[in-house]
Design an enzyme around this catalytic site. Structure first.
Site, PDB file in Angstrom:
ATOM      1  N   LYS A   1     -77.342  27.067  25.539  1.00  0.00           N
ATOM      2  CA  LYS A   1     -76.993  26.236  24.380  1.00  0.00           C
ATOM      3  C   LYS A   1     -75.689  26.728  23.775  1.00  0.00           C
ATOM      4  CE  LYS A   1     -79.259  24.528  20.118  1.00  0.00           C
ATOM      5  NZ  LYS A   1     -80.415  24.729  19.227  1.00  0.00           N
TER       6      LYS A   1
ATOM      7  N   SER B   1     -82.265  20.202  17.861  1.00  0.00           N
ATOM      8  CA  SER B   1     -80.860  20.202  18.180  1.00  0.00           C
ATOM      9  C   SER B   1     -80.563  20.519  19.656  1.00  0.00           C
ATOM     10  CB  SER B   1     -80.132  21.228  17.308  1.00  0.00           C
ATOM     11  OG  SER B   1     -80.627  22.534  17.548  1.00  0.00           O
TER      12      SER B   1
ATOM     13  N   SER C   1     -86.004  23.223  17.188  1.00  0.00           N
ATOM     14  CA  SER C   1     -84.966  22.786  18.135  1.00  0.00           C
ATOM     15  C   SER C   1     -85.153  23.199  19.589  1.00  0.00           C
ATOM     16  CB  SER C   1     -83.602  23.265  17.661  1.00  0.00           C
ATOM     17  OG  SER C   1     -83.196  22.481  16.582  1.00  0.00           O
TER      18      SER C   1
HETATM   19  N1  GLN Z   1     -84.290  19.608  13.234  1.00  0.00           N
HETATM   20  C1  GLN Z   1     -84.299  20.757  12.367  1.00  0.00           C
HETATM   21  C2  GLN Z   1     -83.060  20.748  11.525  1.00  0.00           C
HETATM   22  O1  GLN Z   1     -82.353  19.810  11.601  1.00  0.00           O
HETATM   23  C3  GLN Z   1     -84.405  22.009  13.187  1.00  0.00           C
HETATM   24  C4  GLN Z   1     -83.128  22.484  13.729  1.00  0.00           C
HETATM   25  C5  GLN Z   1     -83.247  23.721  14.556  1.00  0.00           C
HETATM   26  O2  GLN Z   1     -84.342  24.195  14.888  1.00  0.00           O
HETATM   27  N2  GLN Z   1     -82.110  24.312  14.859  1.00  0.00           N
HETATM   28  O3  GLN Z   1     -82.793  21.653  10.789  1.00  0.00           O
END
Ligand code: GLN
Length: 499
Positions: A80, A155, A179
């Protein structure tokens, strides 16, 4: 001959060890698959064919020299693009870091290199890992290999899509609020969030430091566990890294794959069961999963976690607060983008135009929200209150784990949605992490494993375990996986054919 890209990471590692295939041929097979599918899927922000091939050749040379190879030597991986990689761009999918090439490796990158895993490239994500669909990437969204009109989750949508589409056998994700797990659920892959502090944060572009946790993205529980054991373990460069032995996740998967869960007690969260907003198909797949776990011998009980319903609002104060502080470093001075520096404008003006141009709308929204929640006069009312809720959620987990070995839930309330369906209202996007956020606030491990299809699209089941009992989560998920393989194997994503 079987297509190399359909093999699991464990099978690839074994084939390299016994000489059935060279590491170079393996890396070439995945690079070819990337060439073929990347124009459709857009899972990558950077591809390093030469670097990956060089590592692969090293593995082949080591084998020829009679060296004993590590557990995943020669197995390619995608990382990532929020994990720093020396000499390879790291953008966090933000214009702010568009041309940044880090001068150092994250601890987990170092460990991946030491394990001699060829790094195929860096995967797409929502900008600074804020989002649930990759639609907030500054460089265009990733498409879900199951249906290219739909999101791959976020994400870490790039990592999940790359693994689901067999462009990489393994990938790295980071999980702050879901994410790793939510993209896993909506792409039919395995996503494992380790115990917070079980994997090092050193070298992650920081989003919310008390929550960020890197972990494995894979097609099987065994592959996830093998990667987990490579990247996990104490790191003196991360002050919140836990100085304890890595939980034995590979052994736990082997135990789980025997399909026997007798002696384990699993809890269904009462408050999740009544929770509104989950799709009927997702709930049905989850119920089937629970039934299967019971058939495998697990004792299933209901457990009340009364504060879980406040997890989402607490998270959306804590995470933005921490991000408003962490992202202050992108000031147009130290590194990254600089806009409007004509030699005459003041430092403040350059800083303002840099941040205006460098950050996308969702990142700005969170910086504003977090700055407000931390501002004097409001800090107790918002940030302080959210921290109290976090403590109550942790107590819910501790009480639950006094009664059960692990908690079970759907991973996400809905399957992959269509592009644009949730970008209009931030709250609709935030709902994707309804079930994943509690374990981030607590810090315990949580794994998402495929649990069948809902309207032809993958659904995930989440297993949450006590801190540093990652092995329990892996064991339960592996047992479920042992009953699921035929279902998903027959419908393995193949966008080359399907699109
Ligand atoms: N979807 C969540 C957010 O927008 C989690 C993001 C993540 O785990 N990096 O913060």
């Amino acid at each position: 001959m079987t297509d190399i890209t359909s093999l699991t990471a464990a099978e690839i590692a074994a084939s390299i060890k016994d000489g059935t295939v060279t590491a170079e041929a393996v890396t070439r097979a995945f690079l070819a698959r990337i060439d073929e599918l990347e124009p459709t899927i857009h899972a990558f922000l950077h591809i390093d064919a030469e670097g990956a091939l060089a590592t692969a050749r090293e593995v082949d040379a080591a084998r020829a020299a009679g060296e004993t190879l590590g557990s995943l030597a020669g197995v390619p991986i995608a990382i990532k693009d929020i994990v720093v990689t020396k000499g390879m761009p790291t953008t966090a999918a933000s214009k702010m870091l568009e041309n940044w090439v880090p001068p150092y490796d994250a601890t987990i990158t170092e460990r991946i290199r030491a394990a001699r895993m060829p790094i195929l490239g860096k995967t797409n994500l929502d900008e600074f890992a804020m989002g649930s669909s990759t639609e907030y990437s500054a460089f265009g969204p990733t498409r879900n290999p199951w249906d290219t009109a739909r999101i791959p989750g976020g994400s870490g949508g790039g990592s999940a899509a790359a693994v689901a589409a067999r462009m990489a056998p393994l990938a790295i994700g980071t999980d702050t609020g879901g994410s790793i797990r939510q993209p896993g659920a909506v792409t039919g892959t395995v996503g494992a969030k380790p115990t917070y502090g079980g994997t090092s944060r050193y070298g992650l572009v920081a989003f919310s430091s008390s929550l960020d946790t890197p972990g494995p993205v894979a097609r099987t529980m065994l592959d996830a566990a093998l990667l987990h054991e490579i990247i996990a373990g104490h790191d003196p460069r991360d002050s919140t890294s836990i100085p304890q032995a890595v939980p034995p996740v590979v052994a736990a998967v082997e135990q789980g794959l025997t399909g026997d869960l007798s002696g384990l007690r699993l809890g269904l969260v009462t408050e999740f069961e009544v929770g509104e907003g989950a799709e009927p198909g997702v709930i049905a797949a989850y119920r089937d999963g629970v039934e299967t776990l019971a058939k495998l011998g697990a004792d299933i009980v209901e457990v009340s976690c009364p504060h879980f319903q406040y997890a989402l609002p607490a998270y959306y104060l804590i995470a933005p607060s921490e991000c408003s502080s962490n992202l202050a470093r992108f000031d147009g001075v130290r590194y990254g983008l600089r806009v409007g520096d004509n030699g005459e404008r003041s430092l403040e003006e350059v800083m303002a135009s840099t941040r205006e141009a460098g950050f996308g709308a969702e990142v700005k929204r969170r910086i504003i929200l977090g700055t407000y929640a931390l501002s004097s006069g409001y800090v107790d009312e918002y940030y302080g209150q959210a921290q109290k809720v976090r403590t109550l959620i942790t107590r819910d987990f501790e009480a639950a784990f006094g009664r059960v070995d692990a908690l079970i839930s759907p991973t996400t309330p809905f399957v992959a949605f269509e592009f644009g369906a949730r970008t209009g209202d931030p709250y609709l996007m935030y709902l994707a992490d309804l079930y994943t956020i509690p374990s981030n606030l607590y810090g315990g491990p949580a794994v998402s494993v495929p649990v069948g299809l809902s309207d032809g699209l993958p659904a995930g089941l989440q297993v949450m375990a006590p801190t540093m009992r990652d092995d329990v989560a892996y064991r339960v998920a592996a047992a479920l996986e042992s009953t699921q393989t035929p279902l998903l194997a027959d419908q393995a994503p193949d966008p080359a054919k399907g699109a």
